[in-house]
Design a protein around this motif. Structure first.
Motif, PDB file in Angstrom:
ATOM      1  N   GLY A  95      92.254  37.834   7.263  1.00 45.81           N
ATOM      2  CA  GLY A  95      92.661  37.872   5.867  1.00 45.81           C
ATOM      3  C   GLY A  95      92.085  39.127   5.241  1.00 45.81           C
ATOM      4  O   GLY A  95      91.183  39.756   5.795  1.00 45.81           O
ATOM      5  N   LEU A  96      92.608  39.520   4.077  1.00 44.60           N
ATOM      6  CA  LEU A  96      92.148  40.744   3.430  1.00 44.60           C
ATOM      7  C   LEU A  96      91.035  40.455   2.439  1.00 44.60           C
ATOM      8  O   LEU A  96      91.134  39.564   1.606  1.00 44.60           O
ATOM      9  N   ASP A  97      89.952  41.235   2.555  1.00 43.07           N
ATOM     10  CA  ASP A  97      88.888  41.226   1.564  1.00 43.07           C
ATOM     11  C   ASP A  97      88.325  42.635   1.490  1.00 43.07           C
ATOM     12  O   ASP A  97      88.830  43.549   2.143  1.00 43.07           O
ATOM     13  N   VAL A  98      87.293  42.845   0.699  1.00 40.63           N
ATOM     14  CA  VAL A  98      86.774  44.193   0.492  1.00 40.63           C
ATOM     15  C   VAL A  98      86.171  44.789   1.761  1.00 40.63           C
ATOM     16  O   VAL A  98      86.017  46.002   1.872  1.00 40.63           O
ATOM     17  N   VAL A  99      85.816  43.934   2.712  1.00 46.22           N
ATOM     18  CA  VAL A  99      85.249  44.420   3.966  1.00 46.22           C
ATOM     19  C   VAL A  99      86.335  44.685   4.996  1.00 46.22           C
ATOM     20  O   VAL A  99      86.343  45.709   5.674  1.00 46.22           O
ATOM     21  N   SER A 100      87.289  43.771   5.109  1.00 46.65           N
ATOM     22  CA  SER A 100      88.297  43.878   6.165  1.00 46.65           C
ATOM     23  C   SER A 100      89.459  44.804   5.824  1.00 46.65           C
ATOM     24  O   SER A 100      90.145  45.292   6.723  1.00 46.65           O
ATOM     25  N   PHE A 101      89.694  45.053   4.537  1.00 49.36           N
ATOM     26  CA  PHE A 101      90.871  45.825   4.131  1.00 49.36           C
ATOM     27  C   PHE A 101      90.964  47.170   4.832  1.00 49.36           C
ATOM     28  O   PHE A 101      92.023  47.579   5.287  1.00 49.36           O
ATOM     29  N   ASN A 102      89.850  47.873   4.904  1.00 55.19           N
ATOM     30  CA  ASN A 102      89.837  49.199   5.522  1.00 55.19           C
ATOM     31  C   ASN A 102      90.317  49.149   6.964  1.00 55.19           C
ATOM     32  O   ASN A 102      91.151  49.950   7.403  1.00 55.19           O
ATOM     33  N   ALA A 103      89.799  48.190   7.736  1.00 55.07           N
ATOM     34  CA  ALA A 103      90.166  48.080   9.144  1.00 55.07           C
ATOM     35  C   ALA A 103      91.641  47.754   9.314  1.00 55.07           C
ATOM     36  O   ALA A 103      92.317  48.302  10.193  1.00 55.07           O
ATOM     37  N   TYR A 104      92.164  46.869   8.463  1.00 51.46           N
ATOM     38  CA  TYR A 104      93.593  46.537   8.538  1.00 51.46           C
ATOM     39  C   TYR A 104      94.456  47.728   8.139  1.00 51.46           C
ATOM     40  O   TYR A 104      95.484  48.008   8.757  1.00 51.46           O
ATOM     41  N   MET A 105      94.042  48.434   7.094  1.00 55.44           N
ATOM     42  CA  MET A 105      94.822  49.569   6.609  1.00 55.44           C
ATOM     43  C   MET A 105      94.936  50.659   7.666  1.00 55.44           C
ATOM     44  O   MET A 105      95.977  51.293   7.829  1.00 55.44           O
TER      45      MET A 105
ATOM     46  N   ASP B 244     100.013  41.566  -0.372  1.00 52.94           N
ATOM     47  CA  ASP B 244      98.695  41.428  -0.986  1.00 52.94           C
ATOM     48  C   ASP B 244      97.683  40.745  -0.068  1.00 52.94           C
ATOM     49  O   ASP B 244      96.484  40.799  -0.313  1.00 52.94           O
ATOM     50  N   ASP B 245      98.155  40.069   0.939  1.00 52.45           N
ATOM     51  CA  ASP B 245      97.253  39.396   1.862  1.00 52.45           C
ATOM     52  C   ASP B 245      97.908  39.319   3.233  1.00 52.45           C
ATOM     53  O   ASP B 245      99.094  39.605   3.392  1.00 52.45           O
ATOM     54  N   LEU B 246      97.129  38.930   4.203  1.00 57.93           N
ATOM     55  CA  LEU B 246      97.650  38.775   5.550  1.00 57.93           C
ATOM     56  C   LEU B 246      98.549  37.546   5.592  1.00 57.93           C
ATOM     57  O   LEU B 246      98.211  36.495   5.030  1.00 57.93           O
ATOM     58  N   GLU B 247      99.689  37.654   6.266  1.00 61.05           N
ATOM     59  CA  GLU B 247     100.624  36.547   6.384  1.00 61.05           C
ATOM     60  C   GLU B 247     100.963  36.318   7.844  1.00 61.05           C
ATOM     61  O   GLU B 247     100.734  37.180   8.701  1.00 61.05           O
ATOM     62  N   LEU B 248     101.536  35.149   8.116  1.00 60.31           N
ATOM     63  CA  LEU B 248     101.896  34.798   9.486  1.00 60.31           C
ATOM     64  C   LEU B 248     102.822  35.838  10.105  1.00 60.31           C
ATOM     65  O   LEU B 248     102.696  36.182  11.284  1.00 60.31           O
ATOM     66  N   LYS B 249     103.740  36.377   9.305  1.00 62.19           N
ATOM     67  CA  LYS B 249     104.689  37.351   9.833  1.00 62.19           C
ATOM     68  C   LYS B 249     103.985  38.613  10.336  1.00 62.19           C
ATOM     69  O   LYS B 249     104.475  39.292  11.240  1.00 62.19           O
ATOM     70  N   ASN B 250     102.831  38.939   9.754  1.00 56.87           N
ATOM     71  CA  ASN B 250     102.078  40.110  10.193  1.00 56.87           C
ATOM     72  C   ASN B 250     101.438  39.899  11.560  1.00 56.87           C
ATOM     73  O   ASN B 250     101.114  40.857  12.262  1.00 56.87           O
ATOM     74  N   LEU B 251     101.236  38.632  11.928  1.00 61.69           N
ATOM     75  CA  LEU B 251     100.560  38.288  13.173  1.00 61.69           C
ATOM     76  C   LEU B 251     101.514  37.838  14.275  1.00 61.69           C
ATOM     77  O   LEU B 251     101.099  37.648  15.409  1.00 61.69           O
ATOM     78  N   LYS B 252     102.779  37.673  13.931  1.00 61.37           N
ATOM     79  CA  LYS B 252     103.749  37.074  14.848  1.00 61.37           C
ATOM     80  C   LYS B 252     103.851  37.824  16.172  1.00 61.37           C
ATOM     81  O   LYS B 252     103.883  37.205  17.244  1.00 61.37           O
ATOM     82  N   ALA B 253     103.909  39.151  16.136  1.00 65.29           N
ATOM     83  CA  ALA B 253     104.042  39.927  17.372  1.00 65.29           C
ATOM     84  C   ALA B 253     102.840  39.703  18.280  1.00 65.29           C
ATOM     85  O   ALA B 253     102.975  39.554  19.496  1.00 65.29           O
ATOM     86  N   GLY B 254     101.652  39.674  17.692  1.00 63.43           N
ATOM     87  CA  GLY B 254     100.449  39.434  18.474  1.00 63.43           C
ATOM     88  C   GLY B 254     100.415  38.034  19.058  1.00 63.43           C
ATOM     89  O   GLY B 254     100.019  37.838  20.209  1.00 63.43           O
ATOM     90  N   LEU B 255     100.829  37.050  18.282  1.00 58.76           N
ATOM     91  CA  LEU B 255     100.860  35.670  18.761  1.00 58.76           C
ATOM     92  C   LEU B 255     101.836  35.523  19.922  1.00 58.76           C
ATOM     93  O   LEU B 255     101.541  34.848  20.923  1.00 58.76           O
TER      94      LEU B 255
ATOM     95  N   ASP C  82      84.675  27.894   1.907  1.00 57.93           N
ATOM     96  CA  ASP C  82      84.636  27.988   0.441  1.00 57.93           C
ATOM     97  C   ASP C  82      85.281  29.259  -0.089  1.00 57.93           C
ATOM     98  O   ASP C  82      85.625  29.344  -1.273  1.00 57.93           O
ATOM     99  N   LYS C  83      85.485  30.253   0.789  1.00 55.47           N
ATOM    100  CA  LYS C  83      86.098  31.514   0.361  1.00 55.47           C
ATOM    101  C   LYS C  83      87.553  31.647   0.819  1.00 55.47           C
ATOM    102  O   LYS C  83      88.207  32.649   0.507  1.00 55.47           O
ATOM    103  N   GLN C  84      88.054  30.658   1.544  1.00 59.92           N
ATOM    104  CA  GLN C  84      89.443  30.699   1.997  1.00 59.92           C
ATOM    105  C   GLN C  84      90.382  30.297   0.857  1.00 59.92           C
ATOM    106  O   GLN C  84      90.147  29.309   0.171  1.00 59.92           O
ATOM    107  N   THR C  85      91.441  31.080   0.704  1.00 60.44           N
ATOM    108  CA  THR C  85      92.435  30.743  -0.313  1.00 60.44           C
ATOM    109  C   THR C  85      93.385  29.685   0.240  1.00 60.44           C
ATOM    110  O   THR C  85      93.431  29.443   1.452  1.00 60.44           O
ATOM    111  N   ALA C  86      94.151  29.070  -0.651  1.00 56.26           N
ATOM    112  CA  ALA C  86      95.117  28.045  -0.233  1.00 56.26           C
ATOM    113  C   ALA C  86      96.135  28.629   0.741  1.00 56.26           C
ATOM    114  O   ALA C  86      96.514  27.991   1.724  1.00 56.26           O
ATOM    115  N   SER C  87      96.581  29.856   0.477  1.00 58.10           N
ATOM    116  CA  SER C  87      97.579  30.485   1.349  1.00 58.10           C
ATOM    117  C   SER C  87      96.988  30.804   2.717  1.00 58.10           C
ATOM    118  O   SER C  87      97.676  30.714   3.739  1.00 58.10           O
TER     119      SER C  87
END
Length: 212
Positions: free
Chosen positions: A140-150, A188-199, A72-77
């Protein structure tokens, strides 16, 4: 979630943010639940399993992407990204299987393995011996995860098992934190390109796991 909104929320918790460990938890270890038992499984690369020599075919099970965000909290993207991740890995698995000398099976049968896998994101602090490196974090980015990603504390976690398709017996399994592939925020949010190297790093590990 827009980056400005995230930044506003993070500023409100500046004292926590400066610690670099906003989602650090005390208590028992947590995990994705992909494996029933994590006690005997270390987060490291495994050597090729000799028992695979008895198999000639591999069936690919749908990749389980663990977003750690309720539906219910997942965006379309975000939903699209999870589907794209699964499709990308399934396609690459097929190439790896063929390159490793197996045939791709469409159903269960004799001499056939089922490749089951999951991909998720975890918050890591490799210099903290008491931190559980398998702590799930939102993909994905939210108020909790943003810090860890940053602060680049997030890595992809790959989990896989090879199961005898006739007996259901687990022949081999592997869990790997892709620790060398940092995830960088570029929008503004996590995208596939940000994860590509890890994948792609995970795909290399999968190929290693399939070598007889």
């Amino acid at each position: 979630m827009k980056l400005q909104t995230v930044l506003t929320s993070v500023v409100l918790g500046l004292a926590v943010m400066m610690s670099g460990c906003s989602s650090k938890k005390e208590g028992p270890a947590v995990n994705t639940g992909f494996f029933k038992n994590y006690e005997t499984l270390e987060a490291q690369k495994s050597p090729a399993n000799k028992s695979l020599k008895n198999y000639t075919k591999i069936q690919i099970a749908p990749v389980h992407v663990v977003p750690a965000i309720t539906v219910d909290k997942q965006t379309a993207s975000q939903k699209k990204m999870y589907k794209d991740i699964a499709m990308y890995l399934n396609h690459q698995y097929a190439k790896i299987i063929s390159e490793s000398g197996y045939s791709i099976a469409n159903k269960k049968g004799k001499d056939t393995l089922s490749l089951e896998s999951a991909i998720s994101a975890v918050e890591v602090h490799f210099d903290d011996k008491e931190w559980n490196q398998l702590s799930p974090i939102a993909m994905g980015l939210d108020v909790v995860s943003f810090n860890a990603y940053m602060y680049e504390f997030v890595r992809l976690l790959g989990e896989m098992r090879l199961v005898d398709s006739e007996t259901g017996k687990v022949v081999a399994r592997n869990l790997t934190i892709l620790k060398d592939e940092k995830i960088f925020i570029t929008g503004d949010d996590l995208e596939l390109k940000n994860l590509k190297a890890g994948l792609d790093a995970w795909l290399v590990q999968v190929k290693v796991n399939l070598e007889k």
